[in-house]
Design an enzyme around this catalytic site. Structure first.
Site, short mmCIF file in Angstrom:
data_model
loop_
_atom_site.label_atom_id
_atom_site.label_comp_id
_atom_site.label_asym_id
_atom_site.label_seq_id
_atom_site.Cartn_x
_atom_site.Cartn_y
_atom_site.Cartn_z
N ASP A 170 43.11 38.34 42.26
CA ASP A 170 42.85 38.20 40.83
C ASP A 170 43.63 39.20 39.99
OD1 ASP A 170 41.17 39.99 42.27
OD2 ASP A 170 39.92 40.26 40.50
N TYR A 247 47.30 48.83 40.43
CA TYR A 247 47.34 49.56 41.70
C TYR A 247 48.57 50.48 41.80
CZ TYR A 247 43.35 47.05 43.60
OH TYR A 247 42.09 46.56 43.82
#
Length: 441
Positions: A170, A247
């Protein structure tokens, strides 16, 4: 192409906390799924999740029938789609991933750094065995992989399932939604994104021949309006000329992140383990759905907060379930959809070989997922992507050869470890605490 007459979806990891998100997406009138088979190794978790799903279905007319089993072959028999969301050794394993790494002063996040390597080493053998079983029992099934590390696991499964396994996440889709929204939701905008799972960059928002992204990056207010803009800052985004997946914070601000995790009273894994143990107990109450929903809200609000990023004010409740449903609809009904997916490269990113699983925009239809050609990595990200792909390949080799020495090499090759002595101590620590790594010799 499967017919849409009561298609079967098998969910591996069917006792998992997020299964109700998937089932909830199937309750709409347009869902092609008529039967859901939950598979898990834990009877108790399966029973708890079945209670939540029954409450979700409530008065919904003709909801998908739900069955549950701990027998993998039984679960796969008759499957048109297989959704894989397993967690080898559960959240207790994630806690070990994090704590062993932090004990060496390196990042232990579940998909990034030492923790991601450890998670991959214990997950790849199991995912590979599952892929072999699917190839035997349900060779025509389409496999949607959400098991982390998603790109690495998808590549491992692709060795046995070819292009019939597609990885989803996602994170890049949510990033794209937020950036497009910050640009005023231009109709028919086309997203340019390239990288690996949890290691990618949004490099363009095309409207015709115009790239709208530079305009957004030049506007401090516009950058501050979305999560990644606040996380990385306008100056850094302008320097990069792209918007990184959240990330990338672990690579760009490593020391800050490790310091925050060392100061935190508990790791993310410890928080989730504690929360889920309580939640599964509460699911035995008269209102299991309410117990699950309360835990989900807390989980979403605190996502990445324990890594020092603060609470999110725009958490979107995951989103992977919508991606999974859109992918199943595209395949089952030949309703083409543009999605960012994890697929084999096939020349899409020039710097990687054809079999490397990459995360790129794709067109999905009844024949599967087809990456749009010419995805371009930003120049500053090329070497990092190459290094992480080399680490993933070393993990695959270590699992295939059951080699502790190769596992050490994989750990040392990761740029957030980058030390053979540290890597050796990390592998020793993980093997001593994780029974699933006893295969490494």
């Amino acid at each position: 192409m499967p017919t849409t007459d009561r298609l079967q979806l098998t969910i591996l990891g069917g006792g998992g906390f997020r299964v109700p998100l998937v089932y909830g997406a199937l309750l709409g009138e347009d869902s092609p799924i008529g039967r859901v088979v939950l598979h898990d190794v834990d009877h108790g978790r399966l029973a708890a999740i079945r209670r939540v799903l029954a409450a979700q279905a409530g008065s919904v007319p003709n909801p998908p029938v739900v069955e549950a089993t701990t027998d993998l072959t039984e679960a796969l028999t008759g499957a048109d789609f297989v959704f894989s969301a397993i967690r080898v050794e559960g959240l207790a394993g994630r806690v070990v991933d994090e704590r062993v790494a932090l004990g060496e002063g390196v990042l232990g996040q579940e998909t990034t750094g030492a923790g991601g390597v450890a998670y991959g080493l214990r997950t790849v053998p199991v995912a590979t065995a599952i892929a072999r079983r699917i190839a035997l029992v349900a060779p025509s099934a389409w496999v949607i992989n959400f098991t982390n590390p998603a790109g690495l696991v998808t590549e491992a499964m692709a060795g046995h399932l070819g292009d019939r396994v597609i990885g989803i996440c996602d994170s890049p889709s949510a990033l794209a939604r937020r950036v497009v929204r910050a640009l005023g939701d231009p109709a028919a905008a086309r997203i340019e994104y390239a990288g690996l799972n949890h290691l990618g960059w949004l490099t363009g928002v095309r409207l015709g021949s115009e790239n709208l992204l530079p305009r957004l990056l030049g506007d401090d207010g516009g950058v501050a309006s979305f999560e990644e803009g606040r996380l990385f800052g306008a100056a850094r985004l302008r320097e990069l000329g792209a918007v990184p997946n959240e990330y990338l914070h672990y690579y760009y601000d490593t020391e800050e992140t490790v310091r925050a995790e060392l100061k935190a009273p508990e790791t993310r894994g410890e928080f989730l383990l504690r929360q889920q143990e309580e939640c599964y107990r509460e699911m035995a109450s008269d209102d299991p759905l309410r117990a699950w929903q309360a835990a989900l809200r807390q989980r979403d609000a605190t996502y990445m907060a324990l890594e020092g990023l603060g609470e999110r004010d725009d958490a979107e409740g995951g989103g992977y379930e919508r991606i999974a449903l859109a992918l199943m609809m595209a395949i089952a009904r030949d309703e083409p959809a543009d999605l960012i997916l994890n697929v084999r490269n096939r020349g899409t990113i020039a710097e990687l070989d054809d079999d490397a699983v990459v995360e790129v925009p794709c067109r999905a239809d009844s024949a599967g997922a087809h990456p749009y050609p010419g995805a371009v990595l930003p120049s500053h990200g090329v070497e990092l992507v190459r290094r992480i792909k080399a680490t993933e390949r070393a993990v695959l080799t270590a699992a295939a050869e059951q080699s502790r020495a190769v596992a050490v090499r994989a750990m040392a090759s990761h740029p957030l470890v980058d030390s053979v002595p540290v890597a050796r101590r990390l592998i020793d620590g993980y093997v001593s605490r994780l029974p699933s790594l006893s295969y490494l010799r």
